[in-house]
Design a protein around this motif. Structure first.
Motif, PDB file in Angstrom:
ATOM      1  N   GLY A  57     -21.636 -46.928 -25.989  1.00 33.51           N
ATOM      2  CA  GLY A  57     -21.634 -45.391 -25.844  1.00 33.51           C
ATOM      3  C   GLY A  57     -20.420 -44.967 -25.210  1.00 33.51           C
ATOM      4  O   GLY A  57     -20.634 -43.533 -24.800  1.00 33.51           O
ATOM      5  N   TRP A  58     -19.580 -45.426 -24.912  1.00 35.71           N
ATOM      6  CA  TRP A  58     -18.244 -44.799 -24.669  1.00 35.71           C
ATOM      7  C   TRP A  58     -17.638 -43.970 -25.681  1.00 35.71           C
ATOM      8  O   TRP A  58     -17.510 -44.408 -26.602  1.00 35.71           O
ATOM      9  CB  TRP A  58     -17.067 -45.831 -23.946  1.00 35.71           C
ATOM     10  N   ASN A  59     -17.254 -42.812 -25.408  1.00 39.22           N
ATOM     11  CA  ASN A  59     -16.631 -41.686 -26.312  1.00 39.22           C
ATOM     12  C   ASN A  59     -15.006 -41.842 -26.066  1.00 39.22           C
ATOM     13  O   ASN A  59     -14.328 -41.785 -24.932  1.00 39.22           O
ATOM     14  CB  ASN A  59     -16.991 -40.365 -26.232  1.00 39.22           C
ATOM     15  N   PRO A  60     -14.335 -42.136 -27.077  1.00 38.89           N
ATOM     16  CA  PRO A  60     -12.967 -42.044 -27.089  1.00 38.89           C
ATOM     17  C   PRO A  60     -12.010 -40.596 -26.533  1.00 38.89           C
ATOM     18  O   PRO A  60     -12.568 -39.580 -27.021  1.00 38.89           O
ATOM     19  CB  PRO A  60     -12.190 -42.409 -28.496  1.00 38.89           C
ATOM     20  N   VAL A  61     -11.117 -40.743 -25.871  1.00 37.31           N
ATOM     21  CA  VAL A  61     -10.198 -39.715 -25.512  1.00 37.31           C
ATOM     22  C   VAL A  61      -8.847 -39.847 -25.844  1.00 37.31           C
ATOM     23  O   VAL A  61      -8.228 -41.030 -26.070  1.00 37.31           O
ATOM     24  CB  VAL A  61     -10.298 -39.606 -23.872  1.00 37.31           C
ATOM     25  N   PHE A  62      -8.253 -38.818 -26.848  1.00 39.33           N
ATOM     26  CA  PHE A  62      -7.043 -38.658 -27.413  1.00 39.33           C
ATOM     27  C   PHE A  62      -5.942 -37.905 -26.798  1.00 39.33           C
ATOM     28  O   PHE A  62      -6.349 -36.963 -26.198  1.00 39.33           O
ATOM     29  CB  PHE A  62      -7.141 -38.481 -28.841  1.00 39.33           C
ATOM     30  N   GLU A  63      -4.695 -38.431 -26.937  1.00 39.16           N
ATOM     31  CA  GLU A  63      -3.556 -37.664 -26.568  1.00 39.16           C
ATOM     32  C   GLU A  63      -2.896 -37.619 -27.761  1.00 39.16           C
ATOM     33  O   GLU A  63      -2.341 -38.740 -28.151  1.00 39.16           O
ATOM     34  CB  GLU A  63      -3.005 -38.144 -25.425  1.00 39.16           C
ATOM     35  N   LYS A  64      -2.776 -36.364 -28.623  1.00 34.32           N
ATOM     36  CA  LYS A  64      -2.187 -36.469 -29.833  1.00 34.32           C
ATOM     37  C   LYS A  64      -3.145 -37.523 -30.741  1.00 34.32           C
ATOM     38  O   LYS A  64      -4.352 -37.564 -30.492  1.00 34.32           O
ATOM     39  CB  LYS A  64      -0.766 -36.573 -30.095  1.00 34.32           C
TER      40      LYS A  64
END
Length: 431
Positions: A57-64
């Motif tokens: 249930g974790w959601n990804p966090v993006f930088e570019k």
């Protein structure tokens, strides 16, 4: 815009909460190693691990285009410079909730690391790797920090790539409450270093320090324990400290720009040509506050940052120790430390990484003061009287520390004795 001192003071005042709304936030970091070669995992392996954690249930966090973290229901998993991972927990009501959160995270992490042949090390300093052998990652700010940080402290890169800590975030109900809590938190830094020492092995050898992590942080750019912190430091004085503190970087148009030549006051005065002389936003202030690497610091809450990471069996002990004093028994704890002399505290702070409990402070060793503070904390947790489903109050989380005090043996001492027998790397990994 943050264009005067009063705006910074208002920022700190906006953190004031009623006692009933006080929360506990815990952050803890872990080292990750490949089982096959005992080397720190690289960014490709991190991406595999983050992908696997999305099944929980974790959601990804993006930088570019790069994944740099995960979030779920108020919690964040973030990526540190050498691919250490940190859980920044939700703001929770009491230690039972906070400890349950950590256990849930441990369960998920163990499923994933086992599947990917990764081992976890819960220590304050990487016990195996040399600095040059640690892989980096594409998180933008770390590229700039890797260039700039060594200019202000000789062990800054060791701090970035080879340390892990446990952090506790707590609230305040007034400016006066902040003053007391902050002075107490800074006064007990030597005790925190000695009690939570867990970084004695460095590059597979006894470092002759009990908390080598703390030694490294003392030689890190933008770190330390300023004398100012032992004054009755109110919001205005802290705002002035922040304004006159050099900027590490500025985030501008999706780029990280070095702020080395400037203080935050220069930013507030519109003197930074590289960013078109724009003024700082509240986001810029928040970034600046999070790049002041002192042992404790203020945002809209107080961050306590002097504990080595420890194993899962003692993870809840450090936060519980501090919560008992800071939330449960502030006046008694404050009274104990109020007669301590600043120079003697700072001297104990400098000696504690190597001498541990044998460090002297005000004519007594740190073991004596630890025992006294542990009793004060226990009374505070009993006064809070928060009962778990199993019928225990929060004092249950102090059992590990009571054993440390009774046996005069820290996690660092245990690791020295276990690892020194046959230098088996397996002793360094979490079981």
């Amino acid at each position: 815009m943050i264009n005067n001192k009063e705006k910074i003071i208002e920022y700190f005042k906006s953190g004031i909460k009623e006692d009933k709304d006080f929360r506990i936030g815990i952050e803890h970091e872990k080292f990750l190693f490949n089982t096959k070669d005992n080397k720190r995992i690289d960014y490709l392996k991190v991406k595999e691990m983050f992908t696997a954690l999305t099944e929980f249930g974790w959601n990804p966090v993006f930088e570019k285009e790069n994944i740099i973290g995960l979030n779920k229901a108020g919690k964040n998993i973030t990526l540190e410079p050498g691919n250490q991972i940190e859980l920044s927990g939700d703001k929770l009501n009491h230690m039972h909730e906070a400890c349950a959160e950590s256990q849930d995270y441990l369960f998920e992490l163990k499923q994933v690391t086992k599947k990917l042949d990764i081992k976890i090390v819960s220590a304050g300093f990487d016990p195996i790797s040399k600095l040059e052998d640690i892989p980096d990652n594409p998180k933008q700010r770390y590229e700039l920090m890797t260039k700039v940080m060594p200019l202000g402290g000789e062990l800054s890169l060791d701090m970035m790539y080879r340390t892990c800590g446990t952090q506790l975030n707590i609230d305040y109900n007034s400016e006066e409450d902040f003053i007391k809590k902050f002075k107490l938190a800074n006064s007990i830094v030597p005790i925190s270093i000695a009690l939570f020492a867990n970084s004695s092995i460095v590059e597979k050898k006894n470092s002759n320090y009990l908390s080598y992590r703390s030694k490294v942080w003392q030689s890190t750019s933008r770190g330390g324990l300023p004398k100012l912190f032992f004054e009755n430091l109110d919001f205005e004085k802290y705002a002035e400290f922040v304004m006159n503190f050099p900027i590490l970087f500025i985030q501008h148009n999706d780029q990280y720009i070095s702020g080395r030549k400037y203080t935050f006051k220069d930013f507030m005065d519109g003197k930074i040509e590289e960013i078109g002389n724009r003024l700082p936003t509240e986001t810029d202030l928040t970034t600046h506050l999070s790049t002041i690497f002192t042992e404790n610091r203020l945002k809209k809450y107080i961050e306590l940052r002097s504990m080595d990471t420890c194993g899962w069996d003692c993870l809840c002990a450090g936060p519980a120790f501090n919560i008992g004093m800071l939330y449960g028994n502030l006046d008694e704890a404050y009274e104990l430390v109020s007669s301590w002399e600043t120079d003697k505290i700072i001297n104990a702070y400098l000696e504690a990484p190597q001498k541990g409990f044998n460090t002297q402070l005000m004519g007594k060793d740190l073991l004596y003061w630890t025992s006294a503070l542990l009793n004060i904390s226990r009374k505070g947790l009993e006064k809070r009287d928060v009962i778990s489903k199993k019928g225990n109050n929060e004092t249950i989380f102090l059992n590990h520390l009571q054993n440390v005090v009774d046996n005069k043996t820290t996690n660092a001492d245990h690791m020295i004795s276990k690892f020194s027998k046959d230098e088996n790397l397996e002793e360094l990994y979490d079981k």
